[in-house]
Write a protein that holds these residues in place. Structure first.
Motif, PDB file in Angstrom:
ATOM      1  N   ALA A 115       0.822  -1.208   0.000  1.00 39.62           N
ATOM      2  CA  ALA A 115       0.000   0.000   0.000  1.00 39.62           C
ATOM      3  C   ALA A 115       0.859   1.262   0.000  1.00 39.62           C
ATOM      4  O   ALA A 115       0.585   2.215  -0.735  1.00 39.62           O
ATOM      5  N   ALA A 116       1.903   1.271   0.806  1.00 39.33           N
ATOM      6  CA  ALA A 116       2.764   2.449   0.885  1.00 39.33           C
ATOM      7  C   ALA A 116       3.521   2.678  -0.414  1.00 39.33           C
ATOM      8  O   ALA A 116       3.706   3.820  -0.852  1.00 39.33           O
ATOM      9  N   THR A 117       3.937   1.605  -1.059  1.00 43.11           N
ATOM     10  CA  THR A 117       4.672   1.733  -2.315  1.00 43.11           C
ATOM     11  C   THR A 117       3.819   2.384  -3.395  1.00 43.11           C
ATOM     12  O   THR A 117       4.271   3.262  -4.130  1.00 43.11           O
ATOM     13  N   ALA A 118       2.571   1.945  -3.501  1.00 47.15           N
ATOM     14  CA  ALA A 118       1.683   2.486  -4.523  1.00 47.15           C
ATOM     15  C   ALA A 118       1.462   3.981  -4.348  1.00 47.15           C
ATOM     16  O   ALA A 118       1.241   4.701  -5.323  1.00 47.15           O
ATOM     17  N   VAL A 176       3.225   4.240 -10.371  1.00 47.89           N
ATOM     18  CA  VAL A 176       2.808   2.889  -9.994  1.00 47.89           C
ATOM     19  C   VAL A 176       1.281   2.764 -10.047  1.00 47.89           C
ATOM     20  O   VAL A 176       0.564   3.566  -9.447  1.00 47.89           O
ATOM     21  N   GLU A 177       0.810   1.772 -10.773  1.00 50.81           N
ATOM     22  CA  GLU A 177      -0.623   1.473 -10.806  1.00 50.81           C
ATOM     23  C   GLU A 177      -0.948   0.234  -9.985  1.00 50.81           C
ATOM     24  O   GLU A 177      -2.023   0.133  -9.394  1.00 50.81           O
ATOM     25  N   PHE A 237      12.993   3.097  -0.721  1.00 55.10           N
ATOM     26  CA  PHE A 237      11.831   2.486  -0.090  1.00 55.10           C
ATOM     27  C   PHE A 237      12.039   0.994   0.127  1.00 55.10           C
ATOM     28  O   PHE A 237      11.693   0.443   1.179  1.00 55.10           O
ATOM     29  N   ALA A 238      12.600   0.303  -0.879  1.00 59.74           N
ATOM     30  CA  ALA A 238      12.823  -1.136  -0.765  1.00 59.74           C
ATOM     31  C   ALA A 238      13.752  -1.461   0.391  1.00 59.74           C
ATOM     32  O   ALA A 238      13.596  -2.492   1.054  1.00 59.74           O
ATOM     33  N   ALA A 239      14.737  -0.599   0.640  1.00 53.41           N
ATOM     34  CA  ALA A 239      15.652  -0.827   1.765  1.00 53.41           C
ATOM     35  C   ALA A 239      14.902  -0.785   3.088  1.00 53.41           C
ATOM     36  O   ALA A 239      15.093  -1.652   3.956  1.00 53.41           O
ATOM     37  N   HIS A 240      14.028   0.204   3.263  1.00 50.69           N
ATOM     38  CA  HIS A 240      13.210   0.278   4.475  1.00 50.69           C
ATOM     39  C   HIS A 240      12.296  -0.947   4.586  1.00 50.69           C
ATOM     40  O   HIS A 240      12.145  -1.546   5.654  1.00 50.69           O
ATOM     41  N   ALA A 241      11.679  -1.309   3.469  1.00 55.02           N
ATOM     42  CA  ALA A 241      10.743  -2.428   3.469  1.00 55.02           C
ATOM     43  C   ALA A 241      11.429  -3.740   3.819  1.00 55.02           C
ATOM     44  O   ALA A 241      10.874  -4.572   4.551  1.00 55.02           O
TER      45      ALA A 241
END
Length: 237
Positions: free
Chosen positions: A43-46, A52-53, A162-166
């Motif tokens: 959800a946060a990524t979108a 991003v769709e 973001f991917a690093a945090h995730a």
């Protein structure tokens, strides 16, 4: 979390990206429920990465890849096709390079079988990031768009941060889940040992041996054998 991200300054504004990522980092504190953590990440990524769709995460478990918390049915199909074909940006992000950004999938010859299926489903662009820590590869974060060449270098830069945090949140969540599972296993085996000690008048070591023997003879896992015994005893048998 959604409200916080929606009202945060845009990535192009002063300190906008830093502010967004700070809110995301706080919202992705490890939870014992891995599925819930994954849903938050998707959800946060979108909301964070431009263009991003659709989004999803692929987990790697015991060498197998599985889709978790896809944003919709289309993402589930896209993930499944990549997993089945062992072909696509997601697979390569996990096993080859940590980031894959496509142009137009209809013109990309790196993944011909997957590209044909993806474009047939209306997807023309992808951006995939490996989710990893210093100790393990967790999977990949997969971003999709129906627009050709939807993702640029700025999207990639934001997505990498973001991917690093995730990955950190996901690793912590998986660790908590594994710990809780280990504790539950210990508890149920302890209860099963107590039942055998009472029934047969034996000590804890002998009770454990009996449980192991029962597991081996029935060809089921030790925890499953213990759970069966505990449930059977609860029914008064």
């Amino acid at each position: 979390m959604t409200d916080e991200l929606t009202h945060a300054a845009g990535p192009g504004e002063p300190e906008g990206l830093a502010g967004v990522l700070s809110k995301i980092a706080r919202s992705l504190e490890p939870e014992p429920d891995v599925e819930r953590t994954v849903e938050q990440i998707v959800a946060a990524t979108a909301l964070t990465v431009p263009g991003v769709e659709h989004a999803g995460i692929s987990f790697v478990e015991r060498g197998e890849i599985r889709s978790v918390a896809p944003s919709n049915d289309l993402v589930a199909k896209l993930d499944q096709w990549q997993h089945e074909l062992r072909e696509g940006p997601c697979v390569d992000a996990i096993f080859d390079d940590p980031v894959y950004r496509t142009g137009d999938l209809a013109l990309d010859d790196r993944w011909p079988r997957f590209g044909e299926r993806a474009t047939g489903g209306g997807i023309r662009s992808m951006l995939c990031f490996r989710l990893f820590t210093s100790k393990t590869v967790l999977g990949a974060l997969n971003l999709y768009s129906s627009v050709p060449d939807a993702f640029d270098a700025e999207c990639e830069r934001i997505g990498e941060l973001f991917a690093a945090h995730a990955a950190i949140a996901l690793a912590g969540s998986r660790g908590l889940e594994q710990l809780q599972d280990a504790l539950r296993t210990r508890d149920v085996i302890g209860m099963a040992k107590g039942i055998l000690m009472q029934r047969h008048g034996v000590g804890p070591d002998r009770a454990f041996e009996l449980l192991v023997q029962a597991s081996q003879h029935t060809n089921i896992k030790l925890r499953d054998a213990a759970e069966w015994l505990v449930n059977d005893s609860a029914r008064g048998r």
